[in-house]
Design an enzyme around this catalytic site. Structure first.
Site, mmCIF file in Angstrom:
data_model
loop_
_atom_site.group_PDB
_atom_site.id
_atom_site.type_symbol
_atom_site.label_atom_id
_atom_site.label_comp_id
_atom_site.label_asym_id
_atom_site.label_seq_id
_atom_site.Cartn_x
_atom_site.Cartn_y
_atom_site.Cartn_z
ATOM 1 N N ASP A 115 2.095 17.300 22.648
ATOM 2 C CA ASP A 115 0.828 17.399 23.385
ATOM 3 C C ASP A 115 1.085 17.671 24.853
ATOM 4 O O ASP A 115 0.145 17.832 25.624
ATOM 5 C CB ASP A 115 0.032 16.100 23.249
ATOM 6 C CG ASP A 115 -0.787 16.087 21.977
ATOM 7 O OD1 ASP A 115 -0.747 17.078 21.233
ATOM 8 O OD2 ASP A 115 -1.468 15.078 21.721
ATOM 9 N N LYS A 153 -4.797 23.627 11.474
ATOM 10 C CA LYS A 153 -3.946 22.676 12.198
ATOM 11 C C LYS A 153 -4.207 21.293 11.599
ATOM 12 O O LYS A 153 -5.328 20.786 11.675
ATOM 13 C CB LYS A 153 -4.301 22.706 13.686
ATOM 14 C CG LYS A 153 -3.525 21.717 14.545
ATOM 15 C CD LYS A 153 -3.862 21.943 16.015
ATOM 16 C CE LYS A 153 -3.325 20.868 16.919
ATOM 17 N NZ LYS A 153 -3.839 21.005 18.301
ATOM 18 N N TRP A 154 -3.181 20.708 11.006
ATOM 19 C CA TRP A 154 -3.298 19.428 10.278
ATOM 20 C C TRP A 154 -2.752 18.330 11.186
ATOM 21 O O TRP A 154 -1.562 18.189 11.349
ATOM 22 C CB TRP A 154 -2.504 19.513 8.981
ATOM 23 C CG TRP A 154 -2.587 18.312 8.095
ATOM 24 C CD1 TRP A 154 -2.052 17.081 8.332
ATOM 25 C CD2 TRP A 154 -3.218 18.231 6.811
ATOM 26 N NE1 TRP A 154 -2.313 16.236 7.286
ATOM 27 C CE2 TRP A 154 -3.028 16.911 6.331
ATOM 28 C CE3 TRP A 154 -3.931 19.131 6.016
ATOM 29 C CZ2 TRP A 154 -3.512 16.496 5.083
ATOM 30 C CZ3 TRP A 154 -4.405 18.708 4.776
ATOM 31 C CH2 TRP A 154 -4.201 17.410 4.332
ATOM 32 N N ASP A 155 -3.667 17.551 11.757
ATOM 33 C CA ASP A 155 -3.279 16.574 12.777
ATOM 34 C C ASP A 155 -3.154 15.170 12.170
ATOM 35 O O ASP A 155 -3.627 14.908 11.058
ATOM 36 C CB ASP A 155 -4.336 16.587 13.890
ATOM 37 C CG ASP A 155 -3.788 16.135 15.234
ATOM 38 O OD1 ASP A 155 -2.692 15.571 15.276
ATOM 39 O OD2 ASP A 155 -4.487 16.332 16.261
ATOM 40 N N TRP A 190 5.199 9.797 22.868
ATOM 41 C CA TRP A 190 4.140 10.810 22.963
ATOM 42 C C TRP A 190 4.329 11.608 24.265
ATOM 43 O O TRP A 190 4.649 11.025 25.305
ATOM 44 C CB TRP A 190 2.773 10.109 22.941
ATOM 45 C CG TRP A 190 1.625 11.034 23.129
ATOM 46 C CD1 TRP A 190 1.228 12.029 22.279
ATOM 47 C CD2 TRP A 190 0.723 11.063 24.233
ATOM 48 N NE1 TRP A 190 0.141 12.678 22.791
ATOM 49 C CE2 TRP A 190 -0.201 12.103 23.997
ATOM 50 C CE3 TRP A 190 0.598 10.309 25.401
ATOM 51 C CZ2 TRP A 190 -1.233 12.416 24.874
ATOM 52 C CZ3 TRP A 190 -0.424 10.624 26.280
ATOM 53 C CH2 TRP A 190 -1.330 11.665 26.009
ATOM 54 N N ARG A 228 -5.896 5.041 18.535
ATOM 55 C CA ARG A 228 -6.930 6.028 18.871
ATOM 56 C C ARG A 228 -8.239 5.733 18.116
ATOM 57 O O ARG A 228 -8.860 6.635 17.541
ATOM 58 C CB ARG A 228 -6.448 7.429 18.546
ATOM 59 C CG ARG A 228 -7.081 8.471 19.454
ATOM 60 C CD ARG A 228 -6.866 9.879 18.979
ATOM 61 N NE ARG A 228 -7.332 10.832 19.969
ATOM 62 C CZ ARG A 228 -7.646 12.074 19.705
ATOM 63 N NH1 ARG A 228 -7.540 12.569 18.503
ATOM 64 N NH2 ARG A 228 -8.065 12.875 20.666
ATOM 65 N N ASN A 278 -3.012 11.248 14.168
ATOM 66 C CA ASN A 278 -2.887 10.725 15.529
ATOM 67 C C ASN A 278 -2.641 9.241 15.688
ATOM 68 O O ASN A 278 -2.988 8.673 16.727
ATOM 69 C CB ASN A 278 -4.126 11.115 16.336
ATOM 70 C CG ASN A 278 -4.064 12.564 16.754
ATOM 71 O OD1 ASN A 278 -3.138 12.973 17.430
ATOM 72 N ND2 ASN A 278 -5.025 13.357 16.304
ATOM 73 N N CYS A 332 0.894 18.716 12.884
ATOM 74 C CA CYS A 332 0.729 18.135 14.210
ATOM 75 C C CYS A 332 0.557 16.630 14.009
ATOM 76 O O CYS A 332 -0.069 16.200 13.049
ATOM 77 C CB CYS A 332 -0.516 18.728 14.872
ATOM 78 S SG CYS A 332 -0.949 17.942 16.430
ATOM 79 N N ASP A 353 -10.403 19.894 17.581
ATOM 80 C CA ASP A 353 -11.209 18.698 17.306
ATOM 81 C C ASP A 353 -12.639 18.829 17.851
ATOM 82 O O ASP A 353 -12.869 19.492 18.860
ATOM 83 C CB ASP A 353 -10.507 17.516 18.014
ATOM 84 C CG ASP A 353 -10.935 16.180 17.474
ATOM 85 O OD1 ASP A 353 -11.878 16.134 16.682
ATOM 86 O OD2 ASP A 353 -10.303 15.173 17.862
HETATM 87 C C1 DGJ Z 1 -3.787 15.600 19.131
HETATM 88 C C2 DGJ Z 1 -3.229 16.985 19.105
HETATM 89 O O1 DGJ Z 1 -1.872 16.977 19.269
HETATM 90 C C3 DGJ Z 1 -3.969 17.823 20.142
HETATM 91 O O2 DGJ Z 1 -3.406 19.079 20.233
HETATM 92 C C4 DGJ Z 1 -5.389 17.891 19.733
HETATM 93 O O3 DGJ Z 1 -5.512 18.560 18.527
HETATM 94 C C5 DGJ Z 1 -5.971 16.496 19.637
HETATM 95 N N1 DGJ Z 1 -5.177 15.645 18.798
HETATM 96 C C6 DGJ Z 1 -7.369 16.538 19.115
HETATM 97 O O4 DGJ Z 1 -7.878 15.312 18.886
#
Ligand code: DGJ
Length: 794
Positions: free
Chosen positions: A547, A475-477, A198, A442, A479, A525, A366
């Site tokens: 990020d 933006k499709w995240d 990351w 997370r 995490n 993303c 977010d």
């Molecule tokens: C991770 C993304 O990479 C960031 O740019 C942002 O959108 C955060 N998540 C939001 O939780």
């Protein structure tokens, strides 16, 4: 172009040849992949010469006593008949047999590229792509293996994939099915991979291939920031501009595996495909299994030539839809500006400033839904938080649109927090092993995308979100990585299929949504670049690269991506200083210059900036828009510049070589530095160009106490006086302005103004502090000759 002459197969692109033949035994002998060769119908000079079988090796069979598969270059390798290297396929029959022996049965050639069911893949018109399918049959089981070869003549790309079909009446257990296998005659190569973590994605590693096996793989569930699936195999002496270089990448977003293995006879085998570890798939009678497509290219123009092949291929045959060749808007993203702490008033202040400086798209990140005020809650509850946004998405997007900007929104659909209405309603939809404590990432759980109901729920809930206002961008995240893999919706014997089924489920959702909302610009993303791959790019024309928004970190990250991916898919933002990931201070110009070699966005609280900084941002955006087509879609060059030690040197050139932009990025400043020379790449040698920079103004604070050597009054460093002086007085930066031929710029280089050395400063000196950078523009000059009377196209 594909030619078959009796038992010989010749696949040709504009500059490469790929050859193999069918041996009398039915195995496919690989003969050549690389630079285009002229070859008559006689392939014998390329075939392996066998007179006897060395001791302690396995003789394949009575009819072919001298064939030892361990020392043959093969198109695909079965397991158990003497080839003890990395296999292409591993399976077990229901009676327990694990030996396979796939032999040629038939082939077909078609002038088209068929889709792979459930998996994304490259596409091309019937004029652009030709397909060869070789059908092999196993001697030990009732199954058929189809090897797919897709030849993209113009982009010098050949793609491969394979399909296993259970033609018997009993179940089969598939433990490995690679996408490609390349056997090289010797192992004098290096393997280059792009690994990291990351905020530290795509760090380049060149590794010499010696004895043993080098592996580049992911087991995290996603293609991953730990090891991107793109890799290179190149001649040991290959450079940026010369030498043989192969690039390989998978059209896949899940666990992957690529290995470079040196065998006992110093041959090199390269395999690439889905990660076989723990992937057992049960194929009932009639079932089939398709491996993801592997994209392969070769160039004898070094890493740079290979990269440009890949770039063109991705632009023309991977990215699709209305945004494929369309320039992307300059955006402002609310994340590093406000994180979770915003309301409509704050967002509107940000939007107004954004509009004022020329930004075209406002992205609400977010925090807009459920009770999402931190990252512990609400994923899954895609209802607007009316406390923050009383007018909902509809109201906010209307206000933004009225300002004259487009509106975009962030979502993370694949996840659920335990603290959410969705989890309370459907605990069985979360990926969990019932009765055991689950590891979180997370604070969140994966939704079980192997399950049709979950997929349908995502399609329906996201359709609702995407229709809830004037949304032009999403933006499709995603995490977290996978853990405790288990589906409460799959039987025990199919749990090992979880990871691949998840990816297939995701693709089904993405396919439905991108078809339902064809005009939306989707940006992938996954905590930045944790799922930066060709599979995602088949649905989403761009991906947030990292990020990490620190421009200095971004140099190696973006350069890493540039080996395998074009600028038009790389999201890059200008953010605040000190940077939120590194606490580093980097000049504003450099932050812009780095981000402009991608899809430019801003991600900082504009409302806190003074008018002079806002004006500088406005100038950046105005200039970027003028050059945007080239920055985003031009041919990209990494330049090895011996006069810029430790720095980075990039250049983009438009298709017809009329315009170009080059950049130099310095890391630490060097005292009494060597002369900096700009060596261009990709220009037309015959054309004359106007070469120039746009001079910057330097803040007197940069000089600290040194300013007193020139100032009539004493200015104490750090004082209010210094601050006031800096407001009204700035020093002129250097101006470069020449007319040069493309050949001069490339082969001799343009000597730039002398760098600052502590001995006086004026506009003839390039002030080049730590992390400084410059952009240099090239405009084709017309209507003149070399006496300096040119005009430019602009
Ligand atoms: C991770 C993304 O990479 C960031 O740019 C942002 O959108 C955060 N998540 C939001 O939780």
């Amino acid at each position: 172009m594909i030619k078959v002459i009796e038992d010989r197969f010749l696949l040709e692109t504009e500059n490469t040849s790929y050859l193999f033949r069918c041996l009398p035994s039915g195995h496919l002998e690989h003969l050549h992949y690389g630079k285009k060769i002229i070859i008559s119908d006689d392939f014998r000079p390329l075939s392996k010469k066998i007179a006897y079988l060395p001791g302690n090796t396995i003789a394949y069979g009575k009819n072919c006593p001298t064939i030892g598969l361990e020392n043959m270059a093969l198109e695909m390798s079965s397991l158990g008949k003497g080839d003890i290297r990395e296999p292409f396929i591993e399976l077990q029959t229901s009676s327990g047999i694990t030996t396979t022996d796939f032999l040629y049965d038939s082939h077909t050639i078609t002038c088209s590229k068929q889709d792979y069911v459930g998996l994304p893949s490259s596409y091309g018109s019937d004029e652009e792509v030709t397909t060869l399918v070789i059908t092999l049959k196993d001697r030990y089981s009732e199954c058929t293996l189809e090897l797919y070869y897709h030849v993209y003549y113009q982009t010098d790309v050949i793609t491969r994939s394979a399909k296993l079909i259970n033609t018997g009446t009993d179940a089969l257990f598939l433990d490995r099915l690679m996408s490609t296998q390349l056997d090289f005659d010797h192992s004098a190569y290096k393997m280059t991979t792009f690994t990291g973590a990351w905020v530290r994605e795509m760090q380049l590693n060149h590794q010499m291939i010696q004895a043993g096996t080098l592996v580049n793989s992911s087991r995290s569930g996603v293609s991953s920031n730990r090891a991107n699936p793109f890799f290179m195999i190149s001649a040991k002496n290959a450079t940026e501009t010369g030498g043989s270089c192969y690039g390989l990448n998978l059209v896949y977003s899940g666990n992957h595996y690529s290995a470079a293995q040196v065998d006992a006879f110093c041959k090199l085998r390269v395999v690439s495909g889905m990660n076989p570890m723990g992937m057992r798939h049960t194929l009932e009678a009639g079932d089939c299994f398709q491996s993801p497509e592997c994209v392969m290219t070769f160039s004898d123009q070094g890493f740079g030539g290979m990269s440009r092949n890949m770039h063109q291929f991705i632009k023309d045959h991977i990215v699709r839809g209305v945004w494929q060749h369309k320039t992307r808007p300059v955006l402002i993203n609310s994340w590093e500006a406000h994180y979770f702490d915003f309301n409509e008033a704050k967002l509107m202040r940000l939007a107004k400033k954004a509009k004022q400086i020329g930004i075209e798209l406002f992205v609400l990140d977010d925090g807009w839904f459920g009770n999402r005020n931190d990252d512990t809650t609400s994923l899954g509850d895609w209802n607007v938080n009316n406390k923050k946004l009383p007018g909902g998405i509809e109201g906010l997007s209307k206000k933004i649109t009225e300002l004259g900007m487009d509106f975009g929104i962030w979502v993370e659909p694949e996840m659920v927090n335990k603290d959410s209405d969705l989890y309370r309603a459907h605990p069985e939809w979360a990926v969990e092993i019932p009765g055991f404590e689950h590891a979180t990432g997370r604070n969140q759980y994966l939704l079980d995308l192997t399950c049709l109901d979950v997929q349908d729920y995502l399609i329906q809930s996201m359709s609702k979100v995407f229709s809830s206002g004037a949304i032009t961008y999403v933006k499709w995240d995603m995490n977290r990585i996978f853990s405790d893999c288990h589906s409460q919706n799959l039987p025990a014997h199919r749990q090992s299929e979880f990871s691949h089924r998840y990816v297939l489920g995701l693709y089904r959702v993405l396919d439905a949504l991108t078809k339902a909302f064809p005009d939306i610009l989707f940006e992938g993303c996954a905590s930045g670049g944790n799922r930066f791959d060709l599979g995602m790019l088949c649905y989403m024309p761009q991906i947030w690269a990292s990020d990490n928004t620190d421009a200095v970190s971004r140099l190696s990250i973006q350069e890493g991506y540039s080996y395998g991916y074009p600028q038009s898919v790389i999201g890059a933002h200008v953010s605040d200083c000190p940077n939120h990931q590194t606490l580093r201070h980097v000049p504003l110009e450099t932050r812009y210059h780095v981000a402009s070699f991608g899809l430019l966005g801003y991600e900082l609280n504009l409302s806190d900036l003074g008018s002079s900084v806002l004006n500088r941002l406005k100038q950046q955006i105005t200039s970027y828009k003028k050059w945007r087509k080239i920055f985003q879609f031009g041919d990209f060059y990494r330049i090895e510049n011996p006069t810029l030690p430790g720095g980075y040197n990039w250049m983009v050139v438009d298709e017809d070589q009329k315009k170009a932009v080059g950049a130099v990025f310095q890391k630490e400043a060097m005292a009494n530095q060597m002369d900096l020379i700009f060596y261009a790449r990709g220009l037309d040698p015959q054309t004359t160009y106007h070469f120039y920079n746009i001079p910057t103004k330097h803040n007197v604070k940069l000089f600290g106490d040194l300013i007193n050597t020139a100032s009539p009054v004493h200015i104490k460093n750090g004082s209010v006086v210094q601050h006031l002086v800096s407001k009204v007085y700035q020093l002129d930066g250097e101006h470069e302005d020449h007319y040069v031929s493309g050949s001069l710029a490339e082969f001799a280089g343009i000597k730039l103004k002398q760098g600052f050395g502590g001995v006086g400063f004026d506009a003839s000196v390039r002030l080049f502090e730590d992390y400084a950078s410059r952009l240099y523009y090239f405009d084709r000059a017309i209507g003149g000759n070399t006496n300096g009377t040119f005009k430019t196209d602009l």
